[in-house]
Design a protein around this motif. Structure first.
Motif, PDB file in Angstrom:
ATOM      1  N   SER A   1     -89.126   2.292 -26.093  1.00  0.00           N
ATOM      2  CA  SER A   1     -88.009   2.482 -24.672  1.00  0.00           C
ATOM      3  C   SER A   1     -88.150   1.400 -23.526  1.00  0.00           C
ATOM      4  O   SER A   1     -87.519   0.006 -23.853  1.00  0.00           O
ATOM      5  CB  SER A   1     -88.491   3.122 -24.507  1.00  0.00           C
ATOM      6  OG  SER A   1     -87.568   4.817 -24.035  1.00  0.00           O
TER       7      SER A   1
ATOM      8  N   GLU B   1     -90.328  -1.464 -25.511  1.00  0.00           N
ATOM      9  CA  GLU B   1     -89.734  -2.409 -25.852  1.00  0.00           C
ATOM     10  C   GLU B   1     -88.634  -3.209 -25.395  1.00  0.00           C
ATOM     11  O   GLU B   1     -88.096  -3.976 -25.099  1.00  0.00           O
ATOM     12  CB  GLU B   1     -90.042  -2.305 -27.459  1.00  0.00           C
ATOM     13  CG  GLU B   1     -91.791  -3.056 -27.666  1.00  0.00           C
ATOM     14  CD  GLU B   1     -92.428  -3.834 -27.313  1.00  0.00           C
ATOM     15  OE1 GLU B   1     -91.979  -4.962 -27.485  1.00  0.00           O
ATOM     16  OE2 GLU B   1     -94.123  -3.988 -27.023  1.00  0.00           O
ATOM     17  N   LEU B   2     -87.486  -2.335 -25.911  1.00  0.00           N
ATOM     18  CA  LEU B   2     -86.037  -2.891 -26.006  1.00  0.00           C
ATOM     19  C   LEU B   2     -85.058  -2.600 -24.165  1.00  0.00           C
ATOM     20  O   LEU B   2     -85.040  -3.885 -24.378  1.00  0.00           O
ATOM     21  CB  LEU B   2     -85.349  -1.391 -26.563  1.00  0.00           C
ATOM     22  CG  LEU B   2     -85.280  -0.795 -28.286  1.00  0.00           C
ATOM     23  CD1 LEU B   2     -84.618   0.705 -28.357  1.00  0.00           C
ATOM     24  CD2 LEU B   2     -84.692  -1.721 -28.854  1.00  0.00           C
ATOM     25  N   TYR B   3     -86.139  -2.414 -23.791  1.00  0.00           N
ATOM     26  CA  TYR B   3     -86.062  -2.686 -22.293  1.00  0.00           C
ATOM     27  C   TYR B   3     -86.222  -4.036 -22.193  1.00  0.00           C
ATOM     28  O   TYR B   3     -85.663  -4.894 -21.531  1.00  0.00           O
ATOM     29  CB  TYR B   3     -86.288  -1.952 -21.458  1.00  0.00           C
ATOM     30  CG  TYR B   3     -86.042  -2.177 -19.396  1.00  0.00           C
ATOM     31  CD1 TYR B   3     -84.567  -2.532 -19.216  1.00  0.00           C
ATOM     32  CD2 TYR B   3     -87.099  -2.266 -18.721  1.00  0.00           C
ATOM     33  CE1 TYR B   3     -84.676  -2.375 -17.943  1.00  0.00           C
ATOM     34  CE2 TYR B   3     -86.433  -2.719 -17.589  1.00  0.00           C
ATOM     35  CZ  TYR B   3     -85.943  -3.022 -17.309  1.00  0.00           C
ATOM     36  OH  TYR B   3     -85.327  -2.985 -16.007  1.00  0.00           O
TER      37      TYR B   3
ATOM     38  N   TYR C   1     -88.549  -3.802 -33.927  1.00  0.00           N
ATOM     39  CA  TYR C   1     -87.835  -2.336 -33.361  1.00  0.00           C
ATOM     40  C   TYR C   1     -87.334  -1.529 -34.926  1.00  0.00           C
ATOM     41  O   TYR C   1     -87.794  -0.150 -34.808  1.00  0.00           O
ATOM     42  CB  TYR C   1     -86.493  -2.469 -32.680  1.00  0.00           C
ATOM     43  CG  TYR C   1     -86.790  -3.648 -32.216  1.00  0.00           C
ATOM     44  CD1 TYR C   1     -88.067  -3.963 -30.644  1.00  0.00           C
ATOM     45  CD2 TYR C   1     -85.810  -5.264 -32.044  1.00  0.00           C
ATOM     46  CE1 TYR C   1     -88.048  -4.830 -30.043  1.00  0.00           C
ATOM     47  CE2 TYR C   1     -86.657  -6.163 -30.817  1.00  0.00           C
ATOM     48  CZ  TYR C   1     -87.514  -5.965 -29.893  1.00  0.00           C
ATOM     49  OH  TYR C   1     -87.379  -6.266 -28.666  1.00  0.00           O
TER      50      TYR C   1
ATOM     51  N   LYS D   1     -86.945  -6.580 -24.931  1.00  0.00           N
ATOM     52  CA  LYS D   1     -85.486  -6.863 -25.285  1.00  0.00           C
ATOM     53  C   LYS D   1     -84.262  -8.116 -23.884  1.00  0.00           C
ATOM     54  O   LYS D   1     -83.863  -8.842 -23.984  1.00  0.00           O
ATOM     55  CB  LYS D   1     -85.437  -6.466 -26.373  1.00  0.00           C
ATOM     56  CG  LYS D   1     -83.937  -7.909 -27.212  1.00  0.00           C
ATOM     57  CD  LYS D   1     -84.653  -9.037 -27.596  1.00  0.00           C
ATOM     58  CE  LYS D   1     -83.269  -9.146 -29.002  1.00  0.00           C
ATOM     59  NZ  LYS D   1     -84.395 -10.485 -29.127  1.00  0.00           N
ATOM     60  N   TYR D   2     -84.236  -6.220 -23.311  1.00  0.00           N
ATOM     61  CA  TYR D   2     -82.510  -7.112 -22.425  1.00  0.00           C
ATOM     62  C   TYR D   2     -83.347  -7.878 -21.310  1.00  0.00           C
ATOM     63  O   TYR D   2     -82.311  -8.214 -20.844  1.00  0.00           O
ATOM     64  CB  TYR D   2     -82.457  -5.397 -21.711  1.00  0.00           C
ATOM     65  CG  TYR D   2     -81.228  -5.294 -20.021  1.00  0.00           C
ATOM     66  CD1 TYR D   2     -80.371  -5.674 -20.321  1.00  0.00           C
ATOM     67  CD2 TYR D   2     -81.894  -4.839 -19.201  1.00  0.00           C
ATOM     68  CE1 TYR D   2     -79.331  -5.584 -19.597  1.00  0.00           C
ATOM     69  CE2 TYR D   2     -81.254  -5.477 -18.424  1.00  0.00           C
ATOM     70  CZ  TYR D   2     -80.071  -5.799 -18.862  1.00  0.00           C
ATOM     71  OH  TYR D   2     -79.115  -5.792 -17.496  1.00  0.00           O
TER      72      TYR D   2
ATOM     73  N   ASP E   1     -87.977  -8.931 -34.246  1.00  0.00           N
ATOM     74  CA  ASP E   1     -86.685  -8.084 -33.728  1.00  0.00           C
ATOM     75  C   ASP E   1     -86.762  -7.119 -35.188  1.00  0.00           C
ATOM     76  O   ASP E   1     -86.441  -5.919 -34.667  1.00  0.00           O
ATOM     77  CB  ASP E   1     -85.308  -8.269 -33.727  1.00  0.00           C
ATOM     78  CG  ASP E   1     -84.867  -9.532 -33.152  1.00  0.00           C
ATOM     79  OD1 ASP E   1     -85.047  -8.626 -31.769  1.00  0.00           O
ATOM     80  OD2 ASP E   1     -84.109  -9.652 -32.223  1.00  0.00           O
TER      81      ASP E   1
END
Length: 210
Positions: free
Chosen positions: A41, A43-45, A8, A47-48, A5
């Motif tokens: 964006s 990568e964060l999606y 990020y 992660k979700y 993490d």
């Protein structure tokens, strides 16, 4: 929070550097911070999706496509010799052709195979393009100014980052043979990504160039 993490924060830091030095760049290279916004964006999606126990393979196929297209077009525009321009254009064409095979669902290209091949071809082609650019720079009679040539730093970063591709392609083997495969995976991923974004930061901190 897992060790990965922290990537990020590394990406966000590069994004900030990119916008602070925004006026130092021109042309396609000026889009680099916006490209980093897109990658963060994604990568964060991802992660979700991972937290929601949903598959991320399709998303990373899209990431691979955008990543390859941005950097390869950058090299095509930046290269000085006709050979490197031609080489880059040919590899772009081959990569797009491989994408079309999947889009039109060619019977002999399975989804899982496509995911592996797409990542492999993207990594292989970008390494070839980056190496070709570095060889062109070394063979040139011009004095290499590392403070004014961001593409050299970008090439080094891509080669360090994409060299991890061989590991991920045999990740299942490592999982079977090695007890601490996850530690190896995290270490290689973090080091390769950190290498890429460190070089990207140096590239974006280069003096103004046209």
């Amino acid at each position: 929070m897992t060790p990965l993490d922290f990537i990020y924060f590394v990406m966000f830091g590069s994004l900030v550097v990119g916008f602070i030095t925004y006026n130092n760049r021109s042309g396609w290279l000026k889009l680099l911070p916006w490209f980093l916004v897109l990658m963060l964006s994604f990568e964060l999606y991802a992660k979700y999706l991972s937290i929601a126990n949903k598959e991320t393979m399709t998303l990373y196929d899209i990431v691979t496509f955008f990543e390859f297209m941005y950097f390869s077009i950058l090299y095509a525009l930046w290269a000085k010799s006709w050979f490197n321009k031609l080489l880059t254009c040919v590899l772009i064409g081959l990569f797009i052709f491989s994408e079309l095979l999947f889009v039109f669902r060619v019977p002999w290209v399975r989804f899982v195979d496509y995911n592996i091949l797409s990542y492999f071809f993207s990594s292989l082609f970008l390494i070839i393009i980056a190496m070709s650019y570095l060889l062109e720079a070394l063979r040139s009679d011009d004095i290499i100014n590392f403070n004014k040539n961001p593409i050299i730093w970008l090439s080094l970063g891509l080669m360090l980052y994409l060299s991890s591709a061989s590991f991920f392609l045999v990740a299942n083997y490592f999982e079977i043979v090695f007890k601490h495969q996850q530690i190896i995976h995290i270490s290689i991923t973090f080091i390769s990504v950190l290498s890429l974004y460190t070089c990207l930061n140096i590239a974006m901190l280069c003096q103004r160039y046209d």
